[in-house]
Structure formats: structure tokens, C-alpha cells
Design a protein around this motif. Structure first.
Motif, PDB file in Angstrom:
ATOM      1  N   UNK A  89      36.341 -12.952  20.454  1.00  0.00           N
ATOM      2  CA  UNK A  89      36.234 -11.504  20.631  1.00  0.00           C
ATOM      3  C   UNK A  89      36.990 -10.778  19.516  1.00  0.00           C
ATOM      4  N   UNK A  90      38.186 -11.266  19.183  1.00  0.00           N
ATOM      5  CA  UNK A  90      38.964 -10.654  18.099  1.00  0.00           C
ATOM      6  C   UNK A  90      38.224 -10.786  16.779  1.00  0.00           C
ATOM      7  N   UNK A  91      37.658 -11.952  16.526  1.00  0.00           N
ATOM      8  CA  UNK A  91      36.899 -12.164  15.288  1.00  0.00           C
ATOM      9  C   UNK A  91      35.674 -11.255  15.245  1.00  0.00           C
ATOM     10  N   UNK A  92      34.996 -11.103  16.386  1.00  0.00           N
ATOM     11  CA  UNK A  92      33.836 -10.223  16.427  1.00  0.00           C
ATOM     12  C   UNK A  92      34.192  -8.778  16.146  1.00  0.00           C
ATOM     13  N   UNK A 142      39.502 -10.550   8.269  1.00  0.00           N
ATOM     14  CA  UNK A 142      40.503  -9.586   7.819  1.00  0.00           C
ATOM     15  C   UNK A 142      41.889 -10.062   8.235  1.00  0.00           C
ATOM     16  N   UNK A 143      42.886  -9.410   7.657  1.00  0.00           N
ATOM     17  CA  UNK A 143      44.264  -9.735   8.031  1.00  0.00           C
ATOM     18  C   UNK A 143      44.545  -9.337   9.471  1.00  0.00           C
ATOM     19  N   UNK A 144      43.826  -8.330   9.975  1.00  0.00           N
ATOM     20  CA  UNK A 144      43.995  -7.930  11.373  1.00  0.00           C
ATOM     21  C   UNK A 144      43.602  -9.063  12.308  1.00  0.00           C
ATOM     22  N   UNK A 203      46.200 -10.533  14.934  1.00  0.00           N
ATOM     23  CA  UNK A 203      45.947 -10.376  16.368  1.00  0.00           C
ATOM     24  C   UNK A 203      45.719 -11.716  17.065  1.00  0.00           C
ATOM     25  N   UNK A 204      45.255 -12.725  16.345  1.00  0.00           N
ATOM     26  CA  UNK A 204      45.216 -14.078  16.924  1.00  0.00           C
ATOM     27  C   UNK A 204      46.628 -14.516  17.309  1.00  0.00           C
ATOM     28  N   UNK A 248      54.609  -5.131   8.096  1.00  0.00           N
ATOM     29  CA  UNK A 248      55.076  -4.926   6.723  1.00  0.00           C
ATOM     30  C   UNK A 248      54.058  -5.448   5.715  1.00  0.00           C
ATOM     31  N   UNK A 249      53.543  -6.653   5.957  1.00  0.00           N
ATOM     32  CA  UNK A 249      52.548  -7.229   5.054  1.00  0.00           C
ATOM     33  C   UNK A 249      51.260  -6.422   5.086  1.00  0.00           C
ATOM     34  N   UNK A 250      50.858  -5.984   6.284  1.00  0.00           N
ATOM     35  CA  UNK A 250      49.629  -5.197   6.404  1.00  0.00           C
ATOM     36  C   UNK A 250      49.764  -3.877   5.645  1.00  0.00           C
TER      37      UNK A 250
END
Length: 274
Positions: free
Chosen positions: A93-96, A101-103, A107-108, A144-146
């Protein structure tokens, strides 16, 4: 993105999530017991025999063994494959939603921590410091990285992550203090405030407030429904005042906020046009 490319990508994502779910099962069992999550390798909790590699395949291993240990034939809890399946689906679901992306990577990690903490809180009514503190640090690092990779304003992202963490712990400490005065007993564990700090680092203070509100609403609905069902049972005792883990509701509120937090906030603000 071509659907033919998404099919193998989704399979890999699900397999990765299910594998993480398998490790989460280890964390949930060992961390509250003060055991290492790395050594010894996975083994049967009854006969202590080390599991074979092919028995450790997420979801499928449990099905192959028909829910029983290969050596002692004791039952293996259904929760193991359920957690693996849930983690795999959550990763999908997160990948969809966020694609490559870095998100997605961040979020994983965040949702894996939330799942582990929820299960531990459900089992033991505790939220272990090693998990909440490491999750907090990872949230600050991620933000910070994002910020550095997207706007080159890493200092602002770092400040917002720390601010979110501070709001989380101050808010829940204040709620716990006020509730303890009103009810004349401890109404909330200290681990909830630390989990809120971790959520604030990942989500920011605005989304933290939304996630906390959602958690409270779900908690009231679930708790109220449980008490009504209990009171209707002729053999059950009244559950008023019984403790209930709040970590799972905070985790659920956080996951909901990840996906539709902006929609909910913008919809709320439209109710009060300037």
C-alpha cells in the motif's frame, strides 16, 4: 508506469514486507523478554530446535508445516503468518501511494516500528524504550535527509522534526498528568508519550495532532463497543476502569494520517473559510 513493470515490483515489495514482518515477530517476542533479536537464530519456543531455512519462509512456511513445529508438533500461533501478511500488504500500500521515492523507504521503516510497538503494547501493555527511542532518532534523521534532498533546507526540516517530537511528549505528558488528577490514578503510561514523540518526529506537529485525534476517536469507539458487548454477556464482569493499550490506536492514527492526512486537514480548513 507500465503495468508489466509493476507486477514484479509489487511481488518483490510484498516479499520484502513479509520478510520484515517475520523479523517483527521475532522483535515482539524477544524485546520484552530482554533477549537478543539476532542470536540465537529463529527456533521453536517449545522444543528450542532451530528452524530450517525453508520453514522460515514468510507465510508459506507456516502453511507448509500446517501450523505445527516440524520437531515437537506443538502448534505455531496463527499470528505469525498474519503479521507477515499484514506487513507485506502494508508495504504494498505504501509503495502504491508513494512509488519509487525516499518517502516509500522512510514510511516502510516508520510503519514497521509502529507495527512492532503495537503488538508489544497489545501483549504486555508496555512500549519498550529501545524501540521508541530508536524510532525517534530515525524519524529525525529521515526528516533531515528528506529536507536536504528536496529543498536543501535540512536545518528547517531538522527543527520541525525536533519540534514535532517535543510537542508529542509535552502533549501526552500533560494529558497523563491532567487525567491522573481527574481520575486519581494513572490514566496513561509513560510509553505513550515517547511513542507520540516518535510520531511527531516522523509526521510533524500538525499531523501528530491529527493522528492523536484519530487515535482517540478510534479508541473511544472500540473501548465503548467492548464495554457494551461485555455488559450484554451474562458471564462476563464489568470492564469499567480496565486498562487498554493505547499504542495500537496511535499507530493506526499515524498510518491513516500518512495516506489521507493532508486531505483531512484541507477538508477541515474549508469548513472555516477566511
Amino acid at each position: 508506469m507500465d503495468i508489466l513493470m509493476l507486477i514484479p515490483a509489487n511481488f518483490v515489495v510484498f516479499a520484502l514486507g513479509a520478510s520484515i514482518g517475520s523479523f517483527i515477530n521475532v522483535v515482539v517476542y524477544r524485546v520484552p523478554a530482554g533477549l537478543s533479536v539476532l542470536f540465537p537464530p529463529s527456533r521453536c519456543p517449545h522444543c528450542l530446535n532451530q528452524l530450517k531455512a525453508y520453514d522460515n519462509v514468510p507465510v508459506l512456511g507456516w502453511l507448509w508445516l500446517k501450523g505445527r513445529c516440524r520437531f515437537c508438533q506443538n502448534r505455531i500461533s496463527r499470528r505469525y503468518p498474519v503479521v507477515e501478511l499484514a506487513a507485506g500488504l502494508l508495504f504494498l500500500v505504501i509503495f502504491g501511494a508513494f512509488q519509487f521515492s525516499s518517502l516509500t523507504l522512510g514510511y516502510w521503516v516508520f510503519c514497521s516500528w509502529l507495527l512492532a510497538l503495537s503488538l508489544i503494547d497489545f501483549d504486555t501493555m508496555t512500549l519498550p524504550n529501545p524501540l521508541t527511542k530508536s524510532g525517534l532518532v530515525l524519524g529525525i534523521i529521515f526528516q533531515t535527509i528528506f529536507g536536504l534532498s528536496n529543498s536543501n533546507n535540512w536545518a528547517n526540516s531538522l527543527f520541525l522534526a525536533i519540534l514535532g517530537a517535543a510537542v508529542g511528549i509535552w502533549l501526552f505528558d500533560a494529558i497523563a498528568f491532567t487525567a491522573s488528577i481527574l481520575f486519581r490514578k494513572q490514566a496513561m503510561g509513560g510509553g505513550d508519550a515517547k511513542l507520540a514523540a516518535m510520531m511527531g518526529a516522523w509526521l510533524g506537529w500538525k499531523h501528530l495532532l491529527l493522528a492523536s485525534f484519530i487515535a482517540c476517536v478510534i479508541g473511544v469507539v472500540v473501548g465503548g463497543a467492548a464495554m457494551l458487548l461485555t455488559q450484554k454477556s451474562p458471564t462476563a464482569q464489568t470492564q469499567w476502569g480496565q486498562k487498554m493499550p493505547f499504542g495500537p490506536f496511535l499507530a493506526l492514527g499515524s498510518v491513516i494520517t500518512l495516506f489521507i492526512g493532508e486531505i483531512l486537514i484541507s477538508s477541515y480548513l474549508k469548513l472555516f473559510p477566511q
